[in-house]
Design an enzyme around this catalytic site. Structure first.
Site, PDB file in Angstrom:
ATOM      1  CG  ASP A  85     -47.554  54.400-128.069  1.00 39.89           C
ATOM      2  OD1 ASP A  85     -46.776  54.896-127.240  1.00 39.89           O
ATOM      3  OD2 ASP A  85     -48.397  55.060-128.699  1.00 39.89           O
ATOM      4  CG  HIS A 141     -39.175  57.511-129.331  1.00 39.72           C
ATOM      5  ND1 HIS A 141     -39.032  58.868-129.541  1.00 39.72           N
ATOM      6  CD2 HIS A 141     -40.211  57.118-130.126  1.00 39.72           C
ATOM      7  CE1 HIS A 141     -39.939  59.285-130.423  1.00 39.72           C
ATOM      8  NE2 HIS A 141     -40.674  58.235-130.787  1.00 39.72           N
ATOM      9  CB  SER A 226     -42.273  44.205-135.535  1.00 43.88           C
ATOM     10  OG  SER A 226     -41.642  42.972-135.320  1.00 43.88           O
TER      11      SER A 226
END
Length: 264
Positions: A85, A141, A226
């Site tokens: 995201d 992911h 980050s």
């Protein structure tokens, strides 16, 4: 004023400060900060795998998993899924080994990948810089199905990778700590460059490590936010035409399509 902020950031980017912050975030007393932290950053706590009071520390909450079904992994056979995201803070074709104009600065693959010979296959490829704010889900992911061909850790600084850090600090993406995963897929190779940042105690791989990965698998996670730089090999990727600087993406949604066939 910018020079003063830059100097203060230099001082606060020391590893020992990050370690102190990390130790507190992993401590039991830090769990009392979770409700305030979630409210401050507008975190969607209803998406979290557990109720806030079930987390034993602020760090455990920050690295939370989501409830099943909260994200959908694009099912297209050739799609590249967003690993996180994030907001796109850099996007475009790589020009002769250089990522051009990322918040006004250029980055070479040589410095970003620590001189790896693998940089050659990305010299005319495509890149996306994906920034995770404290609001976001912080697990990373796998963007493609394939085989992990190399993992590399580059120690470095912990400068902020927000708007100020990217624009006013010197090439933070290649000076900060980085954990790089190279994945061979059906059309070539992709590199997932995980960049540490201020107050990040570490970047952790999800265990056990696996050599074969499927699109959407958990790969790693940030302990306090980050950036991920996603690199796609030369002539193997066509981005979604609507994506641009400032676009917000969610983990699992398509960023574009793999094209061509590997010659390796």
């Amino acid at each position: 004023m910018i020079w003063l902020l830059r100097a203060m950031t230099e001082l606060s980017s020391r590893k020992w400060i990050s370690r102190m912050t990390g130790r507190f975030a992993q401590s039991g007393p830090s769990r009392h900060m979770i409700p305030r932290f979630a409210k401050l950053y507008g975190i969607a706590i209803d998406e979290a795998e557990k109720h806030p009071h079930e987390y034993r520390s602020l760090n455990e909450f920050f690295t939370r998993r989501l409830k099943p079904g909260m994200r959908t992994i694009d099912s297209g056979a050739s799609s590249v899924a967003s690993p996180v995201d994030a907001v796109i803070t850099g996007i475009g074709e790589i020009s002769s080994g250089t990522l051009l104009n990322v918040k006004g600065q250029d980055y070479t693959l040589e410095e970003l990948l620590g001189g790896s010979p693998r940089g050659e296959v990305y010299k005319h490829g495509f890149y996306m810089v994906l920034y995770l704010s404290p609001t976001d889900y912080h697990r990373i992911h796998t963007p493609v199905t394939g085989h992990v061909v190399e993992r590399k850790h580059w120690p470095g600084k912990v400068y902020p990778v927000n708007e100020f850090g990217l624009r006013h600090m010197k090439r933070v993406l290649s000076r900060n700590e980085r954990l790089i995963t190279y994945i061979r897929h059906k059309s070539g190779e992709a590199a997932v460059v995980k960049v540490g940042a201020m107050n990040v105690s570490s970047i952790q791989y999800v265990l056990p490590l696996r050599e074969h990965v499927n699109k959407g698998d958990e790969l790693a996670y940030f302990e306090f936010g980050s950036t991920v730089v996603l690199l796609l090999e030369n002539r193997t990727f066509a981005p979604r035409p609507d994506l641009r600087l400032g676009s917000r993406v969610r983990m699992g949604e398509s960023l574009g399509e793999l094209i061509g066939q590997s010659q390796h």
